[in-house]
Design an enzyme around this catalytic site. Sequence first.
Site, PDB file in Angstrom:
ATOM      1  N   ARG A 147       0.610  17.910  39.059  1.00  0.00           N
ATOM      2  CA  ARG A 147      -0.829  18.213  39.065  1.00  0.00           C
ATOM      3  C   ARG A 147      -1.161  19.036  40.308  1.00  0.00           C
ATOM      4  NH1 ARG A 147      -4.661  15.713  36.101  1.00  0.00           N
ATOM      5  NH2 ARG A 147      -3.184  14.071  35.563  1.00  0.00           N
ATOM      6  N   GLU A 173       2.817  14.757  29.490  1.00  0.00           N
ATOM      7  CA  GLU A 173       2.287  15.922  28.786  1.00  0.00           C
ATOM      8  C   GLU A 173       2.831  17.226  29.371  1.00  0.00           C
ATOM      9  OE1 GLU A 173      -1.977  16.243  28.990  1.00  0.00           O
ATOM     10  OE2 GLU A 173      -1.927  18.363  28.445  1.00  0.00           O
ATOM     11  N   SER A 232      -0.391  21.107  25.145  1.00  0.00           N
ATOM     12  CA  SER A 232      -1.507  20.562  24.387  1.00  0.00           C
ATOM     13  C   SER A 232      -1.911  21.635  23.392  1.00  0.00           C
ATOM     14  CB  SER A 232      -2.650  20.253  25.362  1.00  0.00           C
ATOM     15  OG  SER A 232      -3.603  19.434  24.773  1.00  0.00           O
ATOM     16  N   ARG A 257       5.637  22.206  34.905  1.00  0.00           N
ATOM     17  CA  ARG A 257       6.106  20.939  34.346  1.00  0.00           C
ATOM     18  C   ARG A 257       7.430  21.123  33.619  1.00  0.00           C
ATOM     19  NH1 ARG A 257       0.668  17.574  32.392  1.00  0.00           N
ATOM     20  NH2 ARG A 257      -0.338  17.645  34.444  1.00  0.00           N
TER      21      ARG A 257
END
Length: 426
Positions: free
Chosen positions: A277, A349, A352, A391
């Site tokens: 993040r 995640e 999305s 990520r």
Amino acid sequence: MISRDLLRDDPDRVGELLEVRGEGADAVARWTELDGRRRSALTELEELKRRRNEASKAIGELKREGKSAEAQIAEVADLKRQIPDLEERVSAVRSELRDLELGLPNLPHDSVPRGDDESANRVERVVGEPRKFDFEPQAHWDLGPALGILDFERAAKIAGARFVTYFGAGARLERALINFMLDLHTGEHGYRETLPPFMVNGDALIGTGQLPKFGADLFKLEGDRYYLVPTAEVPLTNLFREEILDEADLPIRLTAFTPCFRSEAGSHGKDVRGLIRLHQFNKVELVHLAAPEQSYDCLEELTSHAEKVLQLLELPYRVVTLSTGDMGVSAAKTYDLEVWLPGQSAYREISSCSNCESYQARRANLRYRPSGGGKPRFLHTLNGSGLAVGRTVVAVLENHQQSDGSVTVPEVLRPYMGTDRIREGD
RNA sequence: GGAGGGGUGGCAGAGUGGUCGAAUGCACCGGUCUUGAAAACCGGCGUGGCUUCACGGUCACCGCGGGUUCGAAUCCCGCCCCCUCCGCCA
């Protein structure tokens, strides 16, 4: 924005669906009331304008004939005293209505599980097996710095918390992933590569739904009207705003690499370590502009395109349908791709993928003309990460790490990396 | 940053105070003609709102927002965008 026709024709159903998303039937009742006020005031106003136009026209004719137009001039003067008042009422109701409409979330698709939060999400499928380690796998925030390829402390010196600097093979890995993803989507999946501005205006952000409600999540340039893009979804989806496209050109498929900037307000204490993040991260985005009839097929395809990246990178993942309480405001249905992270023993995640149906199209006035002719219709917009690059670096490092602290480079990345292994000091 | 020019319907392009939602051409749709097609000819052809069962009626829109006027695409002011030249810069 929710369809006005639907709000008018079936307010009970809209109210019920909004309930599930945290807005109530009271919002619908308020909308109905405002819409009624708007319409009656508008009808009244237009009658006055019609009379004014009629009189003005008569004045022209009378003058041309050399006759007196005193009576008509007096009538216009009288009407002009009343019109501004009514106009103000109409525009006040309008803007109240608009504020209300812009604040309402999209209605969920029937196939979306109902629930308050992520605990109601539905796992659709699990793909790939988490690897069995014969040693204790490290988290990337240990592994990366140890390899000398990720540096959070020096990034903090020049920027602050929630930033990273990549060095050497780390920087190259990021770049390799971007190129690999773009090549895959343009070469195999039929997307047009796009390189949009990384700053956008407020209208674009209203179009995709970040504004007016979520301004706090954005970086805005001081003294300027520009915002840094929180995702390429914003520039890509708004690219054709105010346009009427040909149905024959749909679906339009765009892919773009952009950095993404997010203030992460309200996420203090969450994911403070590593590059999960950050205020700035890279993403390759996928966007479809589709005809309504095809949009759910498009959602499956788009999701499969993002999944393909994970499969080729040999990363285990699962596909989750977000519940009504976990979806973003613009989405009617969202699949999250969650990649397995051995360092955290959790699925996290990494993509999305959403069908926003006509919600964003209404806001951005994005339409198409049906092939058979007829009136322009709102199209459907879809977007998905294909993938979040930072990520993906996390997932590659953690899943392909070796007991000696080096990392095996997945086959498909080797041409981009020029090596099959990342070692300390690379 | 400075100077100048410009934004009109899908496109091109007229229109400088009323009868202009807007000439004309192209594109597009329908028709006539043709064995078929093309050409030619005829007709249609912007968007949104309100109202109407419907036919229709009506309001708004000539980049956006204000203003002048009985009346604005047309005049005035502000803003945005595009183009040209100069400066600066990558």
